[in-house]
Design a protein around this motif. Structure first.
Motif, PDB file in Angstrom:
ATOM      1  N   VAL A  50      -9.135 -14.442 -15.645  1.00 37.53           N
ATOM      2  CA  VAL A  50      -9.586 -15.090 -16.886  1.00 37.53           C
ATOM      3  C   VAL A  50     -11.079 -14.838 -17.311  1.00 37.53           C
ATOM      4  CG1 VAL A  50      -9.491 -17.344 -18.348  1.00 37.53           C
ATOM      5  CG2 VAL A  50      -7.694 -16.789 -16.755  1.00 37.53           C
ATOM      6  N   LEU A  51     -11.762 -15.198 -16.250  1.00 38.51           N
ATOM      7  CA  LEU A  51     -13.447 -14.837 -16.237  1.00 38.51           C
ATOM      8  C   LEU A  51     -13.540 -13.432 -15.695  1.00 38.51           C
ATOM      9  CD1 LEU A  51     -14.828 -18.262 -15.631  1.00 38.51           C
ATOM     10  CD2 LEU A  51     -14.867 -16.973 -17.724  1.00 38.51           C
ATOM     11  N   ASN A  52     -14.504 -12.791 -15.853  1.00 37.93           N
ATOM     12  CA  ASN A  52     -15.197 -11.275 -15.516  1.00 37.93           C
ATOM     13  C   ASN A  52     -15.551 -11.574 -14.159  1.00 37.93           C
ATOM     14  OD1 ASN A  52     -15.627  -8.700 -14.971  1.00 37.93           O
ATOM     15  ND2 ASN A  52     -16.850  -8.518 -16.981  1.00 37.93           N
ATOM     16  N   ASP A  53     -15.228 -11.047 -13.096  1.00 35.22           N
ATOM     17  CA  ASP A  53     -15.788 -10.899 -11.670  1.00 35.22           C
ATOM     18  C   ASP A  53     -17.056 -10.150 -11.882  1.00 35.22           C
ATOM     19  OD1 ASP A  53     -14.907  -8.287 -11.541  1.00 35.22           O
ATOM     20  OD2 ASP A  53     -13.657  -8.786  -9.851  1.00 35.22           O
ATOM     21  N   GLN A  54     -17.368  -9.386 -12.745  1.00 30.80           N
ATOM     22  CA  GLN A  54     -18.648  -8.520 -12.854  1.00 30.80           C
ATOM     23  C   GLN A  54     -18.707  -7.678 -11.980  1.00 30.80           C
ATOM     24  OE1 GLN A  54     -21.959 -11.157 -13.833  1.00 30.80           O
ATOM     25  NE2 GLN A  54     -20.783 -11.946 -15.723  1.00 30.80           N
ATOM     26  N   GLY A  55     -17.674  -7.158 -11.271  1.00 31.83           N
ATOM     27  CA  GLY A  55     -17.904  -6.249 -10.430  1.00 31.83           C
ATOM     28  C   GLY A  55     -18.087  -6.692  -8.637  1.00 31.83           C
ATOM     29  N   TYR A  56     -18.239  -7.967  -8.574  1.00 30.71           N
ATOM     30  CA  TYR A  56     -18.451  -8.552  -7.368  1.00 30.71           C
ATOM     31  C   TYR A  56     -17.238  -8.861  -6.581  1.00 30.71           C
ATOM     32  CZ  TYR A  56     -23.471  -9.167  -8.856  1.00 30.71           C
ATOM     33  OH  TYR A  56     -24.718  -8.948  -9.440  1.00 30.71           O
ATOM     34  N   GLU A  57     -17.444  -8.576  -5.401  1.00 34.43           N
ATOM     35  CA  GLU A  57     -16.142  -8.907  -4.497  1.00 34.43           C
ATOM     36  C   GLU A  57     -15.855 -10.294  -4.222  1.00 34.43           C
ATOM     37  OE1 GLU A  57     -14.511  -7.373  -0.049  1.00 34.43           O
ATOM     38  OE2 GLU A  57     -16.071  -6.310  -0.772  1.00 34.43           O
ATOM     39  N   HIS A  58     -16.973 -10.982  -3.769  1.00 31.29           N
ATOM     40  CA  HIS A  58     -16.938 -12.457  -3.625  1.00 31.29           C
ATOM     41  C   HIS A  58     -17.310 -13.377  -4.707  1.00 31.29           C
ATOM     42  CE1 HIS A  58     -15.478 -11.468   0.435  1.00 31.29           C
ATOM     43  NE2 HIS A  58     -16.514 -10.595   0.574  1.00 31.29           N
ATOM     44  N   ILE A  63     -21.619 -16.071  -8.336  1.00 30.52           N
ATOM     45  CA  ILE A  63     -22.238 -17.091  -8.730  1.00 30.52           C
ATOM     46  C   ILE A  63     -23.961 -17.008  -8.560  1.00 30.52           C
ATOM     47  CG2 ILE A  63     -22.823 -19.568  -8.321  1.00 30.52           C
ATOM     48  CD1 ILE A  63     -20.522 -19.048 -10.289  1.00 30.52           C
ATOM     49  N   GLN A  64     -24.157 -16.171  -7.455  1.00 30.79           N
ATOM     50  CA  GLN A  64     -25.551 -16.113  -7.198  1.00 30.79           C
ATOM     51  C   GLN A  64     -26.444 -14.973  -7.859  1.00 30.79           C
ATOM     52  OE1 GLN A  64     -25.971 -15.313  -2.894  1.00 30.79           O
ATOM     53  NE2 GLN A  64     -25.147 -17.219  -2.340  1.00 30.79           N
ATOM     54  N   HIS A  65     -25.646 -14.083  -8.586  1.00 37.15           N
ATOM     55  CA  HIS A  65     -26.118 -13.041  -9.144  1.00 37.15           C
ATOM     56  C   HIS A  65     -26.003 -13.092 -10.789  1.00 37.15           C
ATOM     57  CE1 HIS A  65     -26.040 -11.497  -5.113  1.00 37.15           C
ATOM     58  NE2 HIS A  65     -27.444 -11.121  -5.238  1.00 37.15           N
ATOM     59  N   SER A  66     -25.168 -13.646 -10.999  1.00 36.56           N
ATOM     60  CA  SER A  66     -24.895 -13.872 -12.725  1.00 36.56           C
ATOM     61  C   SER A  66     -25.706 -15.077 -13.266  1.00 36.56           C
ATOM     62  CB  SER A  66     -23.646 -14.250 -12.796  1.00 36.56           C
ATOM     63  OG  SER A  66     -23.014 -14.430 -14.180  1.00 36.56           O
ATOM     64  N   LEU A  67     -26.434 -14.781 -14.051  1.00 29.11           N
ATOM     65  CA  LEU A  67     -27.305 -15.454 -14.974  1.00 29.11           C
ATOM     66  C   LEU A  67     -26.576 -16.511 -15.745  1.00 29.11           C
ATOM     67  CD1 LEU A  67     -30.297 -16.778 -15.410  1.00 29.11           C
ATOM     68  CD2 LEU A  67     -30.436 -14.867 -17.372  1.00 29.11           C
TER      69      LEU A  67
END
Length: 171
Positions: A50-58, A63-67
């Motif tokens: 439903v929300l984009n994972d922005q290419g992150y596996e975990h 959460i740590q990298h998405s502003l």
């Protein structure tokens, strides 16, 4: 201005500080619970695409990298912590720390104490720094936020600190 209740005096700095420390601990717990609920919700939404994972596996990396996700989380937590103070001040005049230290918020004018005045009081407390005015103005013992919001913090007796006694205090 409505006069201070005859048998209750305005609270001093040390008692206010003790209540603030107590409330900070409760506010941190409220913030942690709010963050946990939001993180779990975001995790479920990301895992179900439903929300984009922005290419992150975990999810933790996301959460740590998405502003944008960090801002959403921080705003959510801030709203819950602010809501904690606003709700308790508006509904009973005491936070949990104020109740433990027998302090209660009262209006110094005939206007009802609503969420607008509670928010005004919260903003002008400047995170508790407005309370330092009590040290300087030891005669009237009013903080900056109390002066601006037309409120006062009174020290209650043990008997007056019960909800059943509050009606008599407001008369």
């Amino acid at each position: 201005m409505k006069p201070t209740h005859k048998k209750n005096s305005r609270a001093g700095f040390i008692r206010r500080l003790a209540a603030m420390i107590y409330d900070i601990l409760v506010a941190v717990a409220v913030g942690m619970c709010a963050a946990m609920v939001m993180l779990l919700t975001m995790l479920l939404l990301v895992e179900n695409n439903v929300l984009n994972d922005q290419g992150y596996e975990h999810f933790s990396d996301l959460i740590q990298h998405s502003l944008s996700y960090q801002i959403i989380l921080q705003v959510w937590v801030a709203l819950w912590v602010l809501g904690f103070f606003l709700w308790f001040w508006r509904n009973g005049g005491q936070t949990i720390g104020m109740r433990a230290w027998r302090l209660r918020l009262f209006s110094t004018n005939d206007q009802p104490f609503g969420y607008r005045r509670a928010f005004l009081r919260l903003i002008f407390s400047f995170g508790g720094i407005g309370t330092l005015l009590v040290l300087i103005d030891y005669k009237s013992k009013q903080s900056l936020q109390d002066r601006i919001a037309n409120t006062e913090i009174l020290t209650l007796s043990k008997e007056d600190n019960h909800h059943a006694a509050w009606k008599g205090l407001q008369d």
